[in-house]
Design an enzyme around this catalytic site. Sequence first.
Site, short mmCIF file in Angstrom:
data_model
loop_
_atom_site.label_atom_id
_atom_site.label_comp_id
_atom_site.label_asym_id
_atom_site.label_seq_id
_atom_site.Cartn_x
_atom_site.Cartn_y
_atom_site.Cartn_z
N GLY A 48 0.82 -1.21 0.00
CA GLY A 48 0.00 0.00 0.00
C GLY A 48 0.85 1.26 0.00
O GLY A 48 0.60 2.20 -0.77
N GLY A 104 6.37 -6.31 3.42
CA GLY A 104 6.32 -7.76 3.34
C GLY A 104 6.90 -8.32 2.05
O GLY A 104 7.16 -9.51 1.95
N ALA A 111 6.38 -14.65 -0.68
CA ALA A 111 6.69 -15.76 -1.58
C ALA A 111 6.31 -15.45 -3.03
O ALA A 111 6.11 -16.37 -3.82
CB ALA A 111 5.99 -17.02 -1.11
N HIS A 145 -1.25 -14.27 6.00
CA HIS A 145 -2.21 -13.41 5.31
C HIS A 145 -3.21 -12.82 6.30
O HIS A 145 -4.40 -13.06 6.21
CB HIS A 145 -2.96 -14.21 4.24
CG HIS A 145 -2.06 -14.77 3.18
ND1 HIS A 145 -2.43 -15.81 2.37
CD2 HIS A 145 -0.81 -14.44 2.81
CE1 HIS A 145 -1.43 -16.09 1.54
NE2 HIS A 145 -0.44 -15.28 1.80
N GLY A 190 -3.21 -3.59 3.63
CA GLY A 190 -3.98 -4.81 3.84
C GLY A 190 -5.10 -4.66 4.86
O GLY A 190 -6.00 -5.50 4.91
#
Length: 547
Positions: free
Chosen positions: A17, A87, A92, A471, A504
């Site tokens: 963000g 992050g 990944a 998450h 998020g």
Amino acid sequence: MHPSFDTDYFIVGSGFGGSVSALRLAEKGYRVTVAEQGRRFNPADMPASTWDVRRFLWLPALACRGFFALRLFKHMLVLHGNAVGGGSITYANTLLVPNASVWQHGTWAGLRPWGNIMPAHYQRAEAMLGVTTNPILADADHTLQRLATAAGVGNSFYSTRVGVYFGANDEHTHPPHNGDPYFNGSGPPRQPCTACGGCMVGCRYRAKNTLDYNYLYLAERQGAQVLAQSRVTRIAPLGAAQDGSSGWRITVKPFRQPEQHYTAAHVIVSAGSLGTQKLLFAMKQQGYLPRLSAALGRNVFTNAESLIGIRFPGCSEDFSRGIAIGSGIHLADGTHIEATRFPAGSDIASLLGTLMNHSRHGRLRLHQWLAAFIHGWLTRPRRMWQALRPKNMARESLILLCMQTAPQPLNMVWRRRWYWPFAPMLATEGAAIPAYIPAASDFAFQAAQAQQGSAFTCVADVFLNIPATAHCMGGAALAATPEYGVCDAQHRVFGYQNLYIIDGANISANLGVNPSLTIAALAEAAISAIPAKESRHDPAQSPASPV
Ligand SMILES: Cc1cc2nc3c(=O)[nH]c(=O)nc-3n(C[C@H](O)[C@H](O)[C@H](O)COP(=O)(O)OP(=O)(O)OC[C@H]3O[C@@H](n4cnc5c(N)ncnc54)[C@H](O)[C@@H]3O)c2cc1C
Ligand code: SF4
């Protein structure tokens, strides 16, 4: 815009963000300052393996200033990233577009015609993050495909869509200019992926499309100032109205330096779901932001994840090769499973794993696990040792990240805990999240039995009966009114002016897929609604300075 502010937009946090916002606002001519509590990492600074805990783990109290953080709550163990690039440094790389139906659920349903708006923003974010289909299927992926076929769901197998540079044939690439294949020479030089499996331990080959190679890199080139190792401790409105209409005063605590203060016309809180909730709850309780909606902390989602795996002691395959998440499948009940890996030698995750007991009876599972554990050591000590020893864990283990779309939101609250009565902290409330996913456990257990392997699960699952999640989303939902959410459809915080949340924390329904692409696309959508600065300022000439 008041000329005497230190900066036009002050952004808290440099994850998806924050980085998208920084670039798009800088492009619109605004002066942008980003404060990030984590360090800036170059390829040479990355830990050689997860055993290098001081570079890998974020645990400042123990002098570990890495980028991978763990936070234990009553309902879940949250994994998240802290670094310049948020992050993205430890994630990944998997960047998936969720099913369009997610926009019809949760508090954001009906706020905007999302179905019409979002595809263009997803496309823009995909191009910036260099999303392409993984061309490197390695042992872990082939094994997942074989197991899926045996389970009757082989046709659901897919190669993941990831933000990794593999070479000239990737989507969104151009002939490299100054070594930059994405931005016609405006971006940094890159090198193709070596399939080392180290994405979650930090890429040492300039192949992973972390935010410091795209959005944040370009934002800095446009004049945005990034303050690394600088934690925002206070956001307070200026002026008599105390609503942000006169701008903001932000207090920053740089690592090992005294506090600094900045003034800004606007503030964007992009500290990630946990970081944003923590900062805003503290500001509300301390009286700096008393008008924040009572919905702060409500509707915190996970993807109902479960981290399980199968170890094949002494196998000829090398499950550590490939990219961190190379492929996935869907089981018949909709459970989504991704083949995940750590690089060879990064075996510390084995300390978080234990044998799967394969029971469906919640609390009883600890006893059953104990019985199976003792029975195993008594009857097959060699096999037990091979299954649980840390050495070669990454190489011998097929790690499965399992997700479900079941909507099971929690609430976060701000209160003192019995074990830390000195100050309030974030805590979870609500119904327990299922600690394991039956269909996924069945899949792993049966595959392990058929292939002479040992199924394992996360210790938090067995001992605490809680899932581990990478998450954690929500807590500052987009909604029509402050009764249901913290921000409006343009991410503006209810009750204040010139204050936004873009990260998020805004995810307002369970996505069912990895969230970062959606966070980036939402940020693109949010900033696209902000007009360009009228008189374009030359940002390079006046970086923000503390007062
Ligand atoms: C091991 C792992 C693997 C993952 N894999 C995937 C994947 O494959 N695909 C996917 O989509 N997602 C993945 N995720 C999740 C993904 O990393 C997050 O969803 C995403 O980074 C969230 O973006 P964000 O913008 O909300 O905030 P973040 O990226 O979390 O960034 C927030 C930043 O704010 C900083 N911050 C917090 N508080 C403050 C403060 N007070 N002052 C200054 N700075 C502050 C933090 O240090 C952090 O850097 C993974 C996560 C982990 C941990
Ligand atoms: S597999 Fe290795 S080289 Fe490829 S992106 Fe991941 S860490 Fe970088």
